[in-house]
Design a protein around this motif. Structure first.
Motif, mmCIF file in Angstrom:
data_model
loop_
_atom_site.group_PDB
_atom_site.id
_atom_site.type_symbol
_atom_site.label_atom_id
_atom_site.label_comp_id
_atom_site.label_asym_id
_atom_site.label_seq_id
_atom_site.Cartn_x
_atom_site.Cartn_y
_atom_site.Cartn_z
ATOM 1 N N ASP A 94 0.832 -1.204 0.000
ATOM 2 C CA ASP A 94 0.000 0.000 0.000
ATOM 3 C C ASP A 94 0.862 1.247 0.000
ATOM 4 O OD1 ASP A 94 -2.276 1.661 0.190
ATOM 5 O OD2 ASP A 94 -2.099 1.719 2.372
ATOM 6 N N ILE A 95 1.898 1.243 0.831
ATOM 7 C CA ILE A 95 2.793 2.403 0.920
ATOM 8 C C ILE A 95 3.597 2.558 -0.372
ATOM 9 C CG2 ILE A 95 4.831 3.325 2.100
ATOM 10 C CD1 ILE A 95 3.645 2.086 4.686
ATOM 11 N N ALA A 96 4.061 1.446 -0.925
ATOM 12 C CA ALA A 96 4.790 1.503 -2.198
ATOM 13 C C ALA A 96 3.909 2.082 -3.296
ATOM 14 C CB ALA A 96 5.279 0.114 -2.590
ATOM 15 N N ARG A 97 2.638 1.676 -3.318
ATOM 16 C CA ARG A 97 1.703 2.196 -4.320
ATOM 17 C C ARG A 97 1.484 3.690 -4.125
ATOM 18 N NH1 ARG A 97 -3.394 3.421 -4.099
ATOM 19 N NH2 ARG A 97 -3.654 2.471 -2.037
ATOM 20 N N GLY B 299 6.357 9.146 -7.156
ATOM 21 C CA GLY B 299 6.398 8.730 -8.543
ATOM 22 C C GLY B 299 6.993 7.342 -8.676
ATOM 23 N N VAL B 300 6.889 6.789 -9.884
ATOM 24 C CA VAL B 300 7.375 5.433 -10.121
ATOM 25 C C VAL B 300 8.871 5.337 -9.883
ATOM 26 C CG1 VAL B 300 7.611 3.601 -11.839
ATOM 27 C CG2 VAL B 300 5.510 4.934 -11.735
ATOM 28 N N ASP B 301 9.620 6.339 -10.343
ATOM 29 C CA ASP B 301 11.076 6.310 -10.150
ATOM 30 C C ASP B 301 11.435 6.252 -8.668
ATOM 31 O OD1 ASP B 301 11.654 6.311 -12.825
ATOM 32 O OD2 ASP B 301 11.841 8.488 -12.971
ATOM 33 N N ALA B 302 10.671 6.984 -7.853
ATOM 34 C CA ALA B 302 10.953 7.007 -6.418
ATOM 35 C C ALA B 302 10.725 5.638 -5.788
ATOM 36 C CB ALA B 302 10.079 8.060 -5.725
ATOM 37 N N VAL B 303 9.613 4.987 -6.145
ATOM 38 C CA VAL B 303 9.335 3.685 -5.545
ATOM 39 C C VAL B 303 10.318 2.636 -6.054
ATOM 40 C CG1 VAL B 303 7.661 2.705 -7.179
ATOM 41 C CG2 VAL B 303 7.446 2.206 -4.766
ATOM 42 N N VAL B 304 10.791 2.785 -7.302
ATOM 43 C CA VAL B 304 11.807 1.862 -7.822
ATOM 44 C C VAL B 304 13.091 1.979 -7.006
ATOM 45 C CG1 VAL B 304 13.354 1.438 -9.771
ATOM 46 C CG2 VAL B 304 10.910 1.681 -10.158
ATOM 47 N N GLU B 305 13.491 3.222 -6.705
ATOM 48 C CA GLU B 305 14.693 3.413 -5.895
ATOM 49 C C GLU B 305 14.533 2.786 -4.514
ATOM 50 O OE1 GLU B 305 15.977 7.388 -5.619
ATOM 51 O OE2 GLU B 305 16.403 7.616 -7.757
ATOM 52 N N GLU C 173 3.688 -3.640 -13.466
ATOM 53 C CA GLU C 173 4.476 -3.903 -14.671
ATOM 54 C C GLU C 173 5.454 -2.775 -14.948
ATOM 55 O OE1 GLU C 173 6.066 -5.898 -17.745
ATOM 56 O OE2 GLU C 173 4.622 -6.645 -16.267
ATOM 57 N N GLU C 174 5.001 -1.529 -14.749
ATOM 58 C CA GLU C 174 5.870 -0.371 -14.970
ATOM 59 C C GLU C 174 7.043 -0.372 -13.986
ATOM 60 O OE1 GLU C 174 7.320 2.991 -16.760
ATOM 61 O OE2 GLU C 174 5.681 1.685 -17.418
ATOM 62 N N ILE C 175 6.765 -0.732 -12.741
ATOM 63 C CA ILE C 175 7.825 -0.798 -11.733
ATOM 64 C C ILE C 175 8.829 -1.884 -12.095
ATOM 65 C CG2 ILE C 175 8.311 -1.393 -9.325
ATOM 66 C CD1 ILE C 175 5.673 -0.020 -8.594
ATOM 67 N N LYS C 176 8.334 -3.038 -12.506
ATOM 68 C CA LYS C 176 9.218 -4.147 -12.870
ATOM 69 C C LYS C 176 10.157 -3.769 -14.006
ATOM 70 C CE LYS C 176 6.353 -8.104 -11.468
ATOM 71 N NZ LYS C 176 5.607 -9.281 -11.958
ATOM 72 N N LYS C 177 9.618 -3.016 -14.976
ATOM 73 C CA LYS C 177 10.445 -2.613 -16.117
ATOM 74 C C LYS C 177 11.626 -1.762 -15.677
ATOM 75 C CE LYS C 177 6.838 -2.592 -19.691
ATOM 76 N NZ LYS C 177 6.039 -1.725 -20.594
ATOM 77 N N ARG C 178 11.440 -0.996 -14.611
ATOM 78 C CA ARG C 178 12.485 -0.067 -14.180
ATOM 79 C C ARG C 178 13.349 -0.605 -13.036
ATOM 80 N NH1 ARG C 178 9.634 5.904 -14.322
ATOM 81 N NH2 ARG C 178 8.010 5.424 -15.832
ATOM 82 N N MET C 179 12.968 -1.751 -12.502
ATOM 83 C CA MET C 179 13.708 -2.290 -11.355
ATOM 84 C C MET C 179 15.146 -2.645 -11.714
ATOM 85 S SD MET C 179 12.132 -2.382 -8.466
ATOM 86 C CE MET C 179 13.094 -3.620 -7.626
#
Length: 337
Positions: free
Chosen positions: A159-162, A199-205, A231-237
């Motif tokens: 939930d927090i990651a989202r 943002g997505v970049d932040a959660v990826v980091e 899926e978007e997060i996985k692409k950037r992981m």
């Protein structure tokens, strides 16, 4: 003759400062500037004919005060700098310097929190609302945030990651209120602009700083809650260039699994470091063949390269999921020995 005016720009002040400090110092400063900055400063300097001594003294004093304030900020944060400067220069003068400096440095909120131990921060925020936790984590260093996210209950991690990934601009009033509670000694944000975090970049980091088990738990939950985001997060992981962080055995396994065409396309535009790592893990014959193919290959579409690299990254993640290779992550559980 140049006289100090209230509307003097930062560029004008910088030019006058360099004039006041002399050519040797100015030459040393120029070495640390880009071409555009050098051109602008040189043009400004060339337009100055004579500078009043009082103007020189004021600008040098202003620069000295800002330099001292910056040193204080690096030692103990904005609050510490403001306290010391108020004692030395008075409240109004100190506030003016802090405002000017933090604006130019773009000091981010929660500066003090980034200096704190993750376990201390965890004790304070673990019972806060998930949105508050997400906001704080998005401003921390990725390693800090990863440690904290890994330590939170599993049922709240996804939930927090989202919330981090989907976070939009946050008003300075909300940030200041949360920041003040987290560390009352830290001064409020000085800018009235809306600041962006998350943002997505932040959660990826953040996810790159957690252990593999936590990452899998979060991504599995996100797959259910928001498949597109997952899926978007996985692409950037893990991006193609990260292959240089893998051990030789894993790289050799990846090479065997990938299509030669995808490897050649990816290597066509890769950095020298990536090329050297991959070539050193191939047979001499294979490496020579790849180099010849790359040399005679004509222009390629960026989309084709990106698609090839995406397929390779997909293979890397599949091999990791099956336990055939290891991607080192935060948390200390994936240290390769």
């Amino acid at each position: 003759m140049v006289r100090k005016e209230k509307g003097m720009t930062g560029k004008q002040k910088a030019a006058l400062l360099l004039i006041s400090l002399g050519p040797e110092v100015a030459a040393s400063v120029y070495k640390n500037l880009n071409e555009e900055e050098v051109e602008r400063l040189t043009l400004e300097i060339s337009s100055v004919k004579k500078v009043e001594s009082s103007v020189k003294e004021e600008i040098i004093e202003e620069f000295h005060n800002i330099a001292i304030a910056q040193d204080y900020i690096s030692q103990g944060g904005i609050g510490y700098a403001k306290t010391v400067l108020e004692k030395a220069l008075g409240k109004n003068h100190a506030q003016a310097i802090i405002n000017r400096l933090t604006s130019s440095l773009q000091v981010r909120p929660f500066d003090f929190a980034r200096r704190a131990d993750p376990s201390q921060l965890l004790n304070f925020i673990q019972n806060e609302h998930p949105q508050t936790i997400a906001l704080i984590l998005s401003y921390l260093e990725a390693e800090q945030a990863g440690v904290i996210l890994s330590s939170l209950p599993q049922e709240t991690q996804a939930d927090i990651a989202r919330r981090i990934a989907t976070m939009d601009s946050t008003s300075p009033e909300v940030i200041s209120e949360i920041e003040a509670v987290l560390e009352r000694k830290l001064s409020s944000t000085v800018t009235q602009d809306y600041t962006e975090a998350g943002g997505v970049d932040a959660v990826v980091e953040v996810l790159n700083g957690v252990d593999r088990a936590t990452e899998k738990t979060i991504l599995d939950a996100l797959e259910i809650q928001d498949p597109d985001l997952a899926e978007e997060i996985k692409k950037r992981m893990f991006v193609f260039e990260d292959i240089v962080t893998l051990d030789n055995r894993s790289i050799q396994r990846i090479i065997r699994e990938c299509e030669n065409e995808d490897l050649i396309l990816s290597l066509k535009v890769s950095s020298e470091e990536v090329q050297n790592v991959l070539f050193s893990n191939m047979s001499a014959r294979m490496a020579e063949s790849f180099k010849e193919e790359i040399e005679i290959m004509g222009p390629v579409r960026l989309r084709d390269v990106e698609e090839a690299q995406t397929r390779i990254v997909g293979i890397i993640r599949r091999l990791e999921d099956s336990g055939e290779i290891i991607i080192a992550r935060g948390g200390g559980d994936d240290i390769i020995v």
